[in-house]
Write a protein that holds these residues in place. Sequence first.
Motif, PDB file in Angstrom:
ATOM      1  N   GLN A  22       0.830  -1.205   0.000  1.00  0.00           N
ATOM      2  CA  GLN A  22       0.000   0.000   0.000  1.00  0.00           C
ATOM      3  C   GLN A  22       0.864   1.255   0.000  1.00  0.00           C
ATOM      4  N   HIS A  74       2.593   1.572  -3.521  1.00  0.00           N
ATOM      5  CA  HIS A  74       1.662   1.975  -4.575  1.00  0.00           C
ATOM      6  C   HIS A  74       1.364   3.471  -4.507  1.00  0.00           C
ATOM      7  N   HIS A  75       1.193   3.990  -3.304  1.00  0.00           N
ATOM      8  CA  HIS A  75       0.760   5.376  -3.172  1.00  0.00           C
ATOM      9  C   HIS A  75       1.923   6.359  -2.994  1.00  0.00           C
ATOM     10  N   THR A  76       3.150   5.856  -3.146  1.00  0.00           N
ATOM     11  CA  THR A  76       4.318   6.751  -3.181  1.00  0.00           C
ATOM     12  C   THR A  76       5.076   6.671  -4.498  1.00  0.00           C
ATOM     13  N   ARG A  81      -2.344   8.488  -6.849  1.00  0.00           N
ATOM     14  CA  ARG A  81      -1.804   8.248  -5.508  1.00  0.00           C
ATOM     15  C   ARG A  81      -2.607   8.989  -4.444  1.00  0.00           C
ATOM     16  N   ARG A  82      -2.710   8.347  -3.286  1.00  0.00           N
ATOM     17  CA  ARG A  82      -3.390   8.958  -2.145  1.00  0.00           C
ATOM     18  C   ARG A  82      -2.397   8.985  -0.979  1.00  0.00           C
ATOM     19  N   ALA A 141      -0.694   6.070   1.990  1.00  0.00           N
ATOM     20  CA  ALA A 141       0.723   5.745   2.182  1.00  0.00           C
ATOM     21  C   ALA A 141       1.137   6.014   3.620  1.00  0.00           C
TER      22      ALA A 141
END
Length: 205
Positions: A110, A113-115, A123-124, A128
């Motif tokens: 997780q 993926h978001h970094t 991205r959120r 992250a």
Amino acid sequence: MALKIYGIAASRAFRPLWAAEELGIPYEHVRLHYNDPSLKEAPFRGINPNGTVPAIDDGGLVLFESLATTLHLARTRPEGGLWPADEAGHSQVLQWTLWAATEAEPLARQWFHHTTFLPPEARRPELAEAALGQLQARLRVLDEHLARQPHLVGEHFTVADLNVAAVLQRLADLGGEACHHAMAWHRRCWSRPAAQRALALRQAA
């Protein structure tokens, strides 16, 4: 050649590639990218019905799930030294491999993926950050265990170390710098010649 490993080294196929290198198994490396459209087509789905890499074909036994493939390779080649000799060691290998799969990897994935992995617009950052925060308690469990012994299962490197180190390949970025025992262990794992040979496959792709 009896063993085939499907998937580029810059994917979870790195795990069975590392295991094969540790064990000295000759293998054919089928360099399929994880975004290759052929993964979703019938021929490859006959190998891995999930349509993903990695998968292995070990003399006609076809397996998917990266951590299952490393366990299989280590267990069926005990002379290679990755599989403990005693039943307690077998159980501890399973414990740490399942810990990697259930406690560590979902959060590490997780965060990644978001970094890094997703396009910037997808991205959120809050996801992250949440994953990173939750992961710290898991890393402390690892650090406390490695404060007492050099490897996850006793005195020697096993497939448990390989699996956990591979799942936590970005340990320093995940907050591992605060976990001195875990970081020292991680550096030892990744400096092994077999790990370096598997890493070189990423650069050769």
